[in-house]
Design an enzyme around this catalytic site. Structure first.
Site, mmCIF file in Angstrom:
data_model
loop_
_atom_site.group_PDB
_atom_site.id
_atom_site.type_symbol
_atom_site.label_atom_id
_atom_site.label_comp_id
_atom_site.label_asym_id
_atom_site.label_seq_id
_atom_site.Cartn_x
_atom_site.Cartn_y
_atom_site.Cartn_z
ATOM 1 N N HIS A 22 108.479 -18.562 -51.007
ATOM 2 C CA HIS A 22 107.851 -19.561 -50.128
ATOM 3 C C HIS A 22 108.681 -20.837 -50.045
ATOM 4 O O HIS A 22 108.136 -21.921 -49.865
ATOM 5 C CB HIS A 22 106.415 -19.892 -50.587
ATOM 6 C CG HIS A 22 105.441 -18.817 -50.204
ATOM 7 N ND1 HIS A 22 104.872 -18.747 -48.947
ATOM 8 C CD2 HIS A 22 104.964 -17.762 -50.896
ATOM 9 C CE1 HIS A 22 104.065 -17.693 -48.898
ATOM 10 N NE2 HIS A 22 104.116 -17.065 -50.066
ATOM 11 N N ASP A 70 113.703 -12.793 -45.022
ATOM 12 C CA ASP A 70 113.592 -11.336 -44.908
ATOM 13 C C ASP A 70 114.612 -10.779 -43.930
ATOM 14 O O ASP A 70 115.304 -9.801 -44.216
ATOM 15 C CB ASP A 70 112.182 -10.948 -44.445
ATOM 16 C CG ASP A 70 111.116 -11.455 -45.384
ATOM 17 O OD1 ASP A 70 111.474 -11.942 -46.477
ATOM 18 O OD2 ASP A 70 109.929 -11.381 -45.029
HETATM 19 C C1 GLA Z 1 107.329 -13.514 -46.325
HETATM 20 C C2 GLA Z 1 108.107 -14.248 -45.235
HETATM 21 C C3 GLA Z 1 109.390 -14.887 -45.784
HETATM 22 C C4 GLA Z 1 109.106 -15.717 -47.030
HETATM 23 C C5 GLA Z 1 108.242 -14.937 -48.010
HETATM 24 C C6 GLA Z 1 107.802 -15.789 -49.162
HETATM 25 O O1 GLA Z 1 108.054 -12.406 -46.783
HETATM 26 O O2 GLA Z 1 108.448 -13.373 -44.191
HETATM 27 O O3 GLA Z 1 110.004 -15.678 -44.793
HETATM 28 O O4 GLA Z 1 108.541 -16.950 -46.702
HETATM 29 O O5 GLA Z 1 107.072 -14.395 -47.407
HETATM 30 O O6 GLA Z 1 108.883 -16.211 -49.893
#
Ligand code: GLA
Length: 388
Positions: free
Chosen positions: A37, A173
């Site tokens: 996060h 991601d």
């Molecule tokens: C999800 C979101 C990412 C990131 C994570 C938490 O996977 O897609 O962008 O914020 O949560 O780290």
């Protein structure tokens, strides 16, 4: 295992369209060692692509229509690629519509094509199957029509597609799915998008994902709320310390000194972010030195913060981390990804993996009546063309 998936996908293509596919694309899910996060808070993250993938088979079809089959769901849809894209009730199609929408926004012109895909990335486990879907789909279209979109822009357009679907995610991601390298974790500076690769060498420890097998429905709304809360926190900090422009510049004291001016939630979210940014820097140094004990300790600290201050954990994930803390052969564990279910990422002493897995699975089932799923993953390459 991926060879079977690739064979099944290409055979399905051949059977459905009576000719072989032209391009085969492999697009991976991701893990994240630490830095949760904080991609949308100008922090650093330490993810890696894994050997769980979506395999796509593509070919142009000399029309204006994309014909797309989700093999695992036994569902398909057709869409005119030149028309304005709208969200549909069929959720999985929205990630692909979102990609087509991004291409249109950026002025890329494409024609019709056929596409089938199949996946072995567990969904709802925090392994970013949606990023793999967006980025693999865009990667394939880029290859089919020779659009010349750079890898980093594939990641950014994938992220925008996800925003279009409704989750205001950061870049972690999509970036790791596209830019991953075998046996390396990538430290991403989410403010500048600079990145460095580091050896994914955990010395005497194995990385194991314990999958709580739960997915709480809070995810989308709470995720977006966290972003808003962090934005509020940063505004208050900036108003009081004009030299600060991002959480990156903050020390804990900047936040603690403003506690009275913040709501309790905004205060705790902001404090978590500032601490987590520091933890990633320390964790990456520890990894480089082979000091896995320190890395593990930081992972436990991250989980505490995610659970108590950021409040994105749940009883099942907290229990898995509690088990990890009590286990001699486990030196670090934390929830991974957005939270509210999905996996913990856990460092288990080599040689004791099977014993720990068996023990956790039993205790977890006794407590929640839920089967613990367990994923062994290898750090692998990012989205690529499959060449046989
Ligand atoms: C999800 C979101 C990412 C990131 C994570 C938490 O996977 O897609 O962008 O914020 O949560 O780290």
């Amino acid at each position: 295992m991926n060879e079977i998936l690739i064979n099944d996908t290409t055979s399905f293509y051949q059977k459905t369209f009576n000719s072989p596919a032209d391009k085969v694309v492999l697009s991976p899910g991701r893990i994240n060692i630490i830095g949760e996060h904080i991609d949308y808070n100008d922090g650093y993250v330490l993810p890696a692509a894994i050997d769980k993938i979506i395999c796509f088979a593509f070919k142009r079809n000399n029309s204006k229509v994309a014909k797309i089959h989700a093999i695992d769901l036994d569902e398909k849809f057709e869409i005119d690629v030149t028309e304005k894209q709208e969200l549909s009730d069929c959720v999985w199609t929205n990630y692909l519509r979102g990609v087509l929408h991004q291409l249109q926004l950026k002025g890329y012109e494409i024609e019709g094509f056929n596409c089938v895909f199949s996946s072995n990335i567990p969904t709802g486990s925090g392994l970013s199957s949606s990023a793999a879907l967006e980025c693999g789909f865009l990667f394939g279209i880029n290859e089919l029509f020779q659009l010349g979109i750079k890898p980093i822009d594939i990641a950014l357009m994938g992220q925008s597609a996800e925003h279009w679907v409704g989750i205001n995610c950061g870049i972690m991601d999509q970036f790791s799915s596209v830019m991953g390298v075998e046996n390396k974790v990538v430290k991403i500076d989410c403010k500048t998008l600079d990145y460095t690769y580091h050896e994914a060498n955990f010395v005497d420890y194995s990385l194991i994902l314990f999958d709580s097998n739960v997915k709480h429905s809070l995810f989308t709304s709470e995720y977006n709320t966290r972003r808003i809360e962090c934005g509020e926190g940063l505004e208050i900090i900036k108003a009081n310390y004009p030299e600060i422009t991002s959480f990156r510049d903050c020390k804990e004291q900047h936040v603690t000194s403003l506690q009275a001016k913040m709501t309790d939630n905004v205060y705790r979210r902001s404090l978590y972010v500032v601490k987590e940014i520091q933890r990633v820097i320390q964790a990456c140094e520890a990894l480089d030195k082979g000091d896995i004990l320190t890395l593990g300790g930081l992972m436990f600290d991250t989980h505490d913060g995610l659970s108590k201050d950021y409040e994105v954990s749940c009883a099942e994930l907290d229990y898995l981390v509690e088990l990890a803390k009590a286990e001699e052969n486990v030196i670090g564990s934390r929830l991974m990804g957005g939270g509210f279910g999905g996996c913990t990422i856990t460092l288990v002493k080599k040689g004791s993996e099977e014993a720990v897995k068996t023990k956790f699975a039993k205790l977890y089932a006794d407590k929640f009546g839920i089967d613990l799923k367990i994923h062994d993953v290898k750090v692998s390459n990012g989205t690529s063309l499959y060449k046989n």
